[in-house]
Design a protein around this motif. Structure first.
Motif, PDB file in Angstrom:
ATOM      1  N   UNK A   1     -14.345   3.142   0.065  1.00 52.11           N
ATOM      2  CA  UNK A   1     -14.697   2.204   0.773  1.00 52.11           C
ATOM      3  C   UNK A   1     -13.536   1.165   1.669  1.00 52.11           C
ATOM      4  N   UNK A   2     -12.502   1.004   1.274  1.00 48.47           N
ATOM      5  CA  UNK A   2     -11.626   0.697   2.283  1.00 48.47           C
ATOM      6  C   UNK A   2     -10.881   2.016   3.940  1.00 48.47           C
ATOM      7  N   UNK A   3     -10.978   1.666   4.953  1.00 53.78           N
ATOM      8  CA  UNK A   3     -10.590   2.090   5.948  1.00 53.78           C
ATOM      9  C   UNK A   3      -9.536   2.039   6.732  1.00 53.78           C
ATOM     10  N   UNK A 189      -8.379  -2.194   6.382  1.00 54.75           N
ATOM     11  CA  UNK A 189      -7.569  -3.663   5.366  1.00 54.75           C
ATOM     12  C   UNK A 189      -6.428  -3.000   4.877  1.00 54.75           C
ATOM     13  N   UNK A 190      -6.092  -1.254   4.471  1.00 58.41           N
ATOM     14  CA  UNK A 190      -4.781  -1.050   4.131  1.00 58.41           C
ATOM     15  C   UNK A 190      -3.691  -0.568   4.763  1.00 58.41           C
ATOM     16  N   UNK A 193      -2.923  -4.900   4.865  1.00 61.56           N
ATOM     17  CA  UNK A 193      -2.375  -5.425   3.338  1.00 61.56           C
ATOM     18  C   UNK A 193      -0.701  -4.801   3.902  1.00 61.56           C
TER      19      UNK A 193
ATOM     20  N   UNK B  93      -2.205 -17.904  -4.328  1.00 65.15           N
ATOM     21  CA  UNK B  93      -1.043 -18.372  -3.171  1.00 65.15           C
ATOM     22  C   UNK B  93      -1.759 -19.283  -1.876  1.00 65.15           C
ATOM     23  N   UNK B 198      -0.270 -21.755  13.040  1.00 66.80           N
ATOM     24  CA  UNK B 198      -1.132 -21.149  12.301  1.00 66.80           C
ATOM     25  C   UNK B 198      -1.550 -22.109  11.370  1.00 66.80           C
ATOM     26  N   UNK B 202      -5.297 -21.243  10.970  1.00 70.95           N
ATOM     27  CA  UNK B 202      -6.200 -20.802  10.123  1.00 70.95           C
ATOM     28  C   UNK B 202      -7.115 -22.200   9.655  1.00 70.95           C
ATOM     29  N   UNK B 233     -13.182 -11.124   8.653  1.00 75.26           N
ATOM     30  CA  UNK B 233     -11.550 -10.770   8.094  1.00 75.26           C
ATOM     31  C   UNK B 233     -12.115 -11.423   6.458  1.00 75.26           C
ATOM     32  N   UNK B 235     -14.865  -9.928   4.157  1.00 73.53           N
ATOM     33  CA  UNK B 235     -15.297  -9.007   4.758  1.00 73.53           C
ATOM     34  C   UNK B 235     -13.938  -7.859   4.108  1.00 73.53           C
ATOM     35  N   UNK B 236     -12.204  -7.618   5.142  1.00 70.41           N
ATOM     36  CA  UNK B 236     -11.408  -7.068   5.438  1.00 70.41           C
ATOM     37  C   UNK B 236     -10.513  -8.083   4.081  1.00 70.41           C
ATOM     38  N   UNK B 239     -12.890  -6.311   0.758  1.00 67.70           N
ATOM     39  CA  UNK B 239     -11.873  -4.941   0.096  1.00 67.70           C
ATOM     40  C   UNK B 239     -10.468  -4.777  -0.112  1.00 67.70           C
ATOM     41  N   UNK B 240      -9.615  -5.305   0.798  1.00 68.38           N
ATOM     42  CA  UNK B 240      -8.636  -5.320   0.144  1.00 68.38           C
ATOM     43  C   UNK B 240      -8.685  -5.387  -1.452  1.00 68.38           C
ATOM     44  N   UNK B 243      -9.393  -2.856  -3.017  1.00 66.40           N
ATOM     45  CA  UNK B 243      -8.547  -1.915  -3.050  1.00 66.40           C
ATOM     46  C   UNK B 243      -7.787  -2.188  -4.210  1.00 66.40           C
ATOM     47  N   UNK B 244      -6.556  -3.099  -4.181  1.00 67.52           N
ATOM     48  CA  UNK B 244      -5.393  -3.411  -4.958  1.00 67.52           C
ATOM     49  C   UNK B 244      -5.853  -3.023  -6.333  1.00 67.52           C
TER      50      UNK B 244
END
Lengths: 212, 512
Positions: A1-3, A189-190, A193, B93, B198, B202, B233, B235-236, B239-240, B243-244
């Motif tokens: 998924x992540x790219x 996102x990788x 991050x 946070x 910022x 933001x 953003x 979505x990212x 995704x992040x 992943x985590x």
């Protein structure tokens, strides 16, 4: 998924040369002989791997019809790669390449990687444009060249992936400023991050290898 | 509140001024001053188009008062929102930054813009009136932020109060800014103006995207990033997070942003933004070539078109969720409206998405109802256990993402066809009104859909604990509210397209 990266592509060329079929073959691995005329632009996406990195290709498949030209020009902006397609069985689609190329160069960023594609290579008996002619045109204008067949899937994968490799190399060389989204490249996102999650585009310095 | 008015414009200016380096060249020239109500010629970017006209009389319609009053009223909502929803990608946070920044941005922005104004001469020292007005607001926002940001933050509150008092003394502008920075520094590392920039940037985004209660006033806001950027953003971040948290329960949570992208919603939105921006530039350049009566007339005509874009008010309280006609009226309304546009635009994909969405509701409901009817349940019991609240929630988010993506696709296709064909049968003004109707039809459907899904969730989750069920329900409502906002924003992107289309038609029909 992540790219790691996202590249925006556009596919351009005369109507009926097989742009949508190339996309469908690349994203869905199938061929559809009858295809609706594309209106404006349609989209496809696929993940590929280059140099061990996941890269997402976001592909904008534009309408080839002349009447849509002024609209599709708006979409060139912010593309990292372009597939310029002609039909090897129709000489006129080859003759129009210069116009397409001028258009593309004028409305996109100067670093955009352009792949010239002679499609329908399965129809050898009806060939009107020799492979050498395509090669010569590409050499003259600094493009990459391939003959493909969306029907048999020959070279389709390669066309999309080789374009991405070229873009990737340009990133490594620092030609592309990946922090500028107008170049059609986004950092995934990788990478973002690893830096901080404060702002989307800040992860660039690490990923780019000295692009700044 | 009334004395907040002039600073309000400053807030916008400040935000615009403070972030230009992050903008692409295309949007840079967009940052024309917004405070002039005669904004005809500077038809600026998407965020410009989002604003309702300023000459609306009611005071709360001005952006800044809206911002501040929302902030004051908003804090409780925010806490609930960021708790469990998938949209709460700010994490824990982020929550404290978010609440603090939201509360302070008004004050910070005010100060910063004044600094910028006076930077040429010297360090500006505002008048006592300004300072005392500022102080009042600081104290208010301090209270809101500290009580919320960290529970054990009584100290901070006290400090905020003290610093606020200090700033009212003759120390002047900089101290009042720095006091704000200090009160927020528990969560935001202070880095001088950068930090303020910022926060400003933001916060505008966060307010705009994350605030469920904000949607009505959102049209008034000016954003630094385009809608598709905000969504990307989001979505990212999702995704992040995914992943985590590969192995964790996060995996199960449906991510609206990612789904929206999978349905190509982002791409259509980006394409629509490109068309919108280009159209805006065209309108601008046409206006510069005209003069005299021609200019006056065109301006008037364009103003009328603009007005039909600002009149659209969607109130989801009015949505009648009792009707159950399998979507026939939706399709009928939509297709009738599309016909009135006199462009060849089909609603097939959108109607299909709508069908998918409502059949997902039925899929959830069926086994549940069956269970209620026959309690001894044999095979059906198995089907019931399959449909967990998480699955229902995921279904709901998927449906909302699909329906929203298709709605935006529809608007994108409409934009393309408007530019492609110059219809003689209908005026751009009429088309604008029709599009506004379509927007309402779409938003109502989103609202109806969310109500159906939350009703399902309530039914099948009747045995679940509140802390499990409530965040899921809140999440559905939140994404529904966001969905409606995206649709309305996409609608606003059509305005410059219609303006260009109008100009083209005028040219085609010859000079008048």
């Amino acid at each position: 998924m992540a790219y790691a990266y996202l590249f925006k592509y556009i596919i351009i060329g005369d109507t009926g040369v097989g742009k949508s079929c190339l996309l469908l073959q690349f994203t869905d691995k199938r061929f559809q002989p009858v295809h609706d005329l594309t209106i404006g632009v349609e989209f496809g996406a696929r993940m590929i791997t280059i140099d061990g990195k996941q890269i997402k290709l976001q592909i904008w498949d534009t309408a080839g019809q002349e009447s849509f030209r002024s609209i599709t020009r708006s979409y060139y902006r912010g593309a990292a790669g372009a597939l310029l397609v002609y039909d090897i069985t129709r000489r006129d689609t080859f003759n129009h390449l210069t116009t397409w190329l001028e258009d593309a160069r004028q409305h996109s960023n100067s670093n955009m990687v352009i792949m010239l594609i002679g499609n329908k290579s399965d129809l050898e008996s009806r060939r009107e444009v020799k492979k050498e002619e395509g090669e010569a045109f590409a050499r003259e204008h600094g493009l990459i060249f391939m003959e493909t067949s969306a029907k048999t899937a020959s070279n389709v994968e390669e066309a999309f992936i080789n374009t991405a490799k070229e873009i990737y190399e340009k990133i490594q060389e620092g030609v592309f400023d990946i922090n500028n989204e107008a170049n059609g490249i986004k950092i995934g996102p990788q990478h973002a991050a690893t830096n901080s999650s404060l702002a989307g585009g800040q992860g660039g310095q690490q990923a780019g290898g000295g692009c700044c | 509140m009334s004395d907040n008015k002039s600073p309000a414009n400053d807030i916008e200016d400040n935000v615009e001024v403070s972030a230009p380096k992050e903008q692409s060249p295309a949007s840079q020239d967009d940052s024309s001053p917004d405070s002039n109500s005669d904004s005809f010629a500077d038809v600026a970017p998407t965020r410009k188009t989002r604003r309702r006209p300023e000459n609306k009389p009611p005071p709360q319609e001005t952006p800044e008062t809206a911002v501040t009053s929302e902030n004051a009223a908003q804090t409780p909502t925010q806490t609930t929102v960021s708790q469990g929803s998938s949209w709460g990608y700010w994490g824990s946070w982020g929550k404290s930054i978010l609440s603090t920044a939201t509360a302070t941005v008004a004050t910070v922005g005010q100060g910063l813009s004044q600094v910028i104004e006076k930077a040429e001469t010297s360090l500006g020292i505002p008048s006592p009136e300004e300072l005392s007005a500022q102080e009042e607001r600081e104290e208010k926002t301090d209270a809101a932020s500290s009580s919320e940001a960290e529970k054990a933050d009584e100290e901070g509150y006290a400090m905020g109060g003290t610093m606020g008092m200090l700033s009212s003394s003759s120390i002047g502008m900089l101290s009042s800014i720095s006091s704000m920075v200090q009160t927020t520094s528990k969560t935001v590392i202070s880095g001088g103006l950068d930090a303020l920039e910022f926060i400003g940037k933001k916060t505008m985004d966060v307010i705009a995207e994350g605030d469920p209660g904000f949607k009505k006033t959102k049209g008034l806001m000016i954003r630094n990033s385009t809608l598709s950027q905000v969504l990307r953003e989001a979505k990212e971040r999702e995704e992040q997070q995914t992943t985590e948290n590969v192995a964790s329960e996060m995996e199960k949570v449906a991510h609206y942003g990612m789904l929206f992208d999978e349905f190509q919603g982002l791409s259509h939105l980006e394409a629509l933004e490109l068309l919108s921006r280009e159209s805006e530039a065209k309108v601008k350049s046409v206006l510069t070539t005209l003069s005299g009566d021609e200019l006056v007339q065109l301006r008037e005509e364009l103003e009328q078109i603009k007005e039909s874009f600002s009149l659209m008010e969607f109130d989801d309280e009015e949505v009648d969720d009792t009707k159950d006609d399998a979507g026939e009226s939706f399709e009928k309304d939509l297709n009738e409206a599309l016909e009135k546009l006199h462009i060849s635009s089909t609603s097939e994909r959108l109607c299909k998405a709508r069908k998918n969405a409502f059949s997902r509701v039925t899929d959830i409901k069926l086994p549940t109802e069956a269970k209620q009817q026959e309690e001894d349940g044999d095979e059906q019991e198995a089907a019931v256990t399959k449909c967990t609240v998480e699955a229902a929630h995921s279904s709901a988010i998927t449906s909302l993402a699909e329906l929203t993506a298709r709605s935006i696709e529809q608007f994108h296709k409409v934009a393309e066809m408007l530019l492609h064909s110059n219809s003689e049968e209908v005026t751009a003004l009429e088309q604008a009104k029709v599009l506004s109707q379509i927007t309402i039809v779409l938003c109502k459907e989103i609202s109806l859909l969310s109500k159906r899904f939350t009703a399902c969730l309530t039914t099948i989750g009747s045995n679940e604990k509140g802390e499990v069920l409530n965040p899921l329900i809140t999440g559905v409502f939140l994404e529904a509210s966001n969905s409606a906002s995206y649709i309305q924003d996409a609608f606003q992107l059509l305005m410059p397209v219609l303006e260009v289309s109008h100009i083209q038609r005028t040219v085609d029909s010859g000079p008048h």
